[in-house]
Design a protein around this motif. Structure first.
Motif, short mmCIF file in Angstrom:
data_model
loop_
_atom_site.label_atom_id
_atom_site.label_comp_id
_atom_site.label_asym_id
_atom_site.label_seq_id
_atom_site.Cartn_x
_atom_site.Cartn_y
_atom_site.Cartn_z
N SER A 155 0.83 -1.21 0.00
CA SER A 155 0.00 0.00 0.00
C SER A 155 0.87 1.26 0.00
N LYS A 156 1.93 1.28 0.81
CA LYS A 156 2.82 2.44 0.82
C LYS A 156 3.49 2.63 -0.53
N TYR A 157 3.89 1.52 -1.12
CA TYR A 157 4.53 1.56 -2.44
C TYR A 157 3.59 2.10 -3.50
N MET A 158 2.38 1.58 -3.55
CA MET A 158 1.40 1.99 -4.56
C MET A 158 1.03 3.46 -4.43
N ASN A 159 0.99 3.96 -3.21
CA ASN A 159 0.62 5.36 -2.98
C ASN A 159 1.77 6.33 -3.29
N PHE A 160 2.98 5.80 -3.43
CA PHE A 160 4.16 6.66 -3.56
C PHE A 160 4.75 6.71 -4.96
N ILE A 161 4.87 5.58 -5.63
CA ILE A 161 5.62 5.50 -6.89
C ILE A 161 5.06 6.42 -7.99
N PRO A 162 3.74 6.54 -8.16
CA PRO A 162 3.26 7.46 -9.20
C PRO A 162 3.77 8.88 -9.02
N GLU A 163 3.95 9.33 -7.78
CA GLU A 163 4.45 10.68 -7.54
C GLU A 163 5.89 10.84 -8.03
N LEU A 164 6.68 9.77 -7.90
CA LEU A 164 8.05 9.80 -8.41
C LEU A 164 8.08 10.09 -9.90
N PHE A 165 7.25 9.41 -10.65
CA PHE A 165 7.24 9.59 -12.11
C PHE A 165 6.55 10.89 -12.51
N LYS A 166 5.58 11.32 -11.72
CA LYS A 166 4.93 12.62 -11.99
C LYS A 166 5.96 13.74 -11.91
N GLN A 167 6.76 13.74 -10.86
CA GLN A 167 7.76 14.79 -10.70
C GLN A 167 8.88 14.67 -11.73
N ALA A 168 9.23 13.44 -12.09
CA ALA A 168 10.27 13.25 -13.10
C ALA A 168 9.85 13.84 -14.44
N ARG A 169 8.60 13.62 -14.83
CA ARG A 169 8.11 14.16 -16.10
C ARG A 169 7.96 15.69 -16.03
N GLU A 170 7.52 16.18 -14.90
CA GLU A 170 7.37 17.64 -14.76
C GLU A 170 8.72 18.35 -14.87
N LYS A 171 9.76 17.72 -14.37
CA LYS A 171 11.07 18.36 -14.36
C LYS A 171 11.86 18.13 -15.65
N PHE A 172 11.73 16.93 -16.25
CA PHE A 172 12.59 16.59 -17.38
C PHE A 172 11.83 16.33 -18.69
N GLY A 173 10.53 16.37 -18.65
CA GLY A 173 9.75 16.19 -19.86
C GLY A 173 9.67 14.75 -20.32
N TYR A 174 9.32 14.57 -21.59
CA TYR A 174 9.02 13.23 -22.11
C TYR A 174 10.05 12.72 -23.13
N ASP A 175 11.13 13.47 -23.35
CA ASP A 175 12.13 13.00 -24.30
C ASP A 175 12.98 11.86 -23.74
N ILE A 176 13.14 11.83 -22.42
CA ILE A 176 13.90 10.75 -21.79
C ILE A 176 12.98 9.55 -21.55
N ALA A 177 13.41 8.36 -21.96
CA ALA A 177 12.64 7.13 -21.72
C ALA A 177 12.85 6.68 -20.27
N LEU A 178 11.75 6.40 -19.57
CA LEU A 178 11.82 5.99 -18.17
C LEU A 178 11.20 4.61 -17.99
N CYS A 179 11.78 3.84 -17.07
CA CYS A 179 11.21 2.53 -16.74
C CYS A 179 11.33 2.29 -15.24
N HIS A 180 10.72 1.21 -14.77
CA HIS A 180 10.66 0.93 -13.34
C HIS A 180 10.57 -0.57 -13.12
N ASP A 181 11.24 -1.05 -12.06
CA ASP A 181 11.25 -2.48 -11.73
C ASP A 181 10.43 -2.71 -10.47
N VAL A 182 9.33 -3.46 -10.60
CA VAL A 182 8.49 -3.80 -9.46
C VAL A 182 9.09 -4.97 -8.67
N HIS A 183 9.87 -5.79 -9.33
CA HIS A 183 10.54 -6.96 -8.76
C HIS A 183 9.55 -7.98 -8.21
N SER A 184 8.48 -8.16 -8.96
CA SER A 184 7.51 -9.24 -8.72
C SER A 184 6.83 -9.15 -7.36
#
Length: 405
Positions: free
Chosen positions: A186-215
């Motif tokens: 629950s803590k993870y699900m509530n937090f990770i979207p904010e990480l990518f929201k701020q990354a896109r706001e700061k650096f835009g969409y030209d950089i390809a981003l990915c994420h590992d949930v690790h199953s």
């Protein structure tokens, strides 16, 4: 060309690595990576006790036959230990063949499909601010794709972060028993979207981003996460759920258009078959070392290409530079190559033991054209860094329930 000797080396220039060296009657030798993190000595025993006696005197040119001999001939097929051992033998034989032909291995496969290898690096941190700072540095260094991992607030030992260490190789040390980490979905699900929201706001969409949930999620949880991340246009989500039940990826696919990647623990094409032919995934993450060598991996790539699935080999720090160089050749050839995980250029200790030459330019990784893999192993330097028993962590939920790591 008779095989006359097979040696197995274990060293720890920051992390443990298992290296195989095959020599032939004319003095040509080839090397392969047999590293299996946390189970290194099991692979060593398999190689020394069960493979080496069977291969002395065999023709090193007969790569396909030797691979089938070791896989089919053992009856007890598949499994991470035996596959890592077979992979190292296969890599060493391809290295020999390339040296005897005086050609890079990719030329033996059919030549280049591209000028360089697209890689993604890792931007980790103990906070969103630290992750974004590291992401900015990587963009300045020329990376076109980056994986983001961040410590979850009020959670100990989140996957993919550095735990206060300077580099991945420091993480190996001082782990005589598996460390335990805490996980909260629950803590993870509530937090990770904010990480990518701020990354896109700061650096835009030209950089390809990915994420590992690790199953660490169930299929429906993973589907929800992928939906939440859709606005941020990820390159892929890696290992959203475990792969033992392939239909878990069907559930995710039916709920989201976020691309999916998995397969770093696949040992054979059969592990990937159902996911690929049903087009439940977009990237296969199988590595040369953990997938049985170059011989089966090129077959996996050809099969995946029929279903528009791309190759994105695992590139963790527990795979040696021999595996990295094998991936360079494989990726140069594979028409359906997508992206290569790359954790950097290693430490002085690592690069004293493994001798190779690569360069990163504008997001692409390049190597020199040399016969075979283009990497060598310094036996004398390796003696300075003896094996240290070490384990990957164990993950538990906040109530103590053992979880996926």
């Amino acid at each position: 060309m008779k095989i006359t000797d097979i040696k197995v080396f274990v060293c720890c220039p920051g992390r443990n690595f298992v290296t195989v060296k095959i020599s032939t009657a004319d003095g040509t030798y080839g090397i392969g990576d047999a590293t299996l993190n946390g189970r290194e000595m099991a692979v060593v025993t398999y190689l020394e006790e069960h493979i080496t006696p069977c291969l002395i005197g065999k023709d090193a040119h007969q790569i396909e036959d030797i691979w089938n001999y070791l896989y089919k001939g053992a009856y007890w097929q598949n499994g991470a230990v035996s596959i890592a051992a077979i992979a190292a033998i296969d890599m060493a034989l391809w290295d020999i063949k390339g040296k005897l032909a005086n050609m890079p291995v990719y030329q033996l496969l059919g030549g280049k499909s591209r000028k360089g290898i697209t890689v993604y690096g890792h931007a980790n941190g103990e906070s969103i601010e630290e992750v974004l700072q590291n992401l900015g540095t990587m963009i300045k260094d020329g990376y076109k794709a980056v994986r983001l991992q961040c410590t979850i607030p009020k959670t100990k030992g989140t996957y993919g972060t550095m735990e206060g260490k300077k580099n991945y190789y420091e993480l190996q040390g001082n782990r005589p028993l598996p460390p335990e980490q805490e996980w909260s979905t629950s803590k993870y699900m509530n937090f990770i979207p904010e990480l990518f929201k701020q990354a896109r706001e700061k650096f835009g969409y030209d950089i390809a981003l990915c994420h590992d949930v690790h199953s660490r999620l169930t299929p429906i949880e993973a589907a929800r996460l992928c939906k939440l991340l859709e606005p941020y246009n990820l390159l892929f989500i890696e290992d959203a759920v475990t792969t033992e039940n392939p239909e878990g990826y069907k559930v995710i696919r039916e709920h989201t258009d976020t691309p999916l990647a998995t397969g770093e623990k696949f040992n054979a094409i059969w592990d990937a078959k159902e996911m690929i032919q049903n087009q439940w995934i977009d990237y296969v993450r199988t590595a040369v070392t953990h997938g049985g060598g170059l011989t089966p991996l090129k077959k996996l790539a050809d099969f995946a290409s029929l279903y528009h699935v791309r190759m994105a080999p695992h590139g963790a720090p527990d795979l040696s530079p021999i595996c990295l160089m094998a991936h360079m050749h494989f990726n140069l050839w594979a028409p359906n190559f997508g992206v290569q995980e790359f954790i950097g250029f290693g430490t002085p200790e690592l690069n004293e033991v493994f001798l190779y030459d690569i360069a990163l330019k504008e997001g692409l990784l390049y190597m020199e054209d040399k016969p075979g893999w283009g990497v060598d192993f310094n036996e004398e330097a390796a003696k300075k860094y003896p094996y240290k028993r070490s384990y990957l962590p164990v993950s538990r939920l906040e109530d103590g329930t053992l979880w996926n790591w």
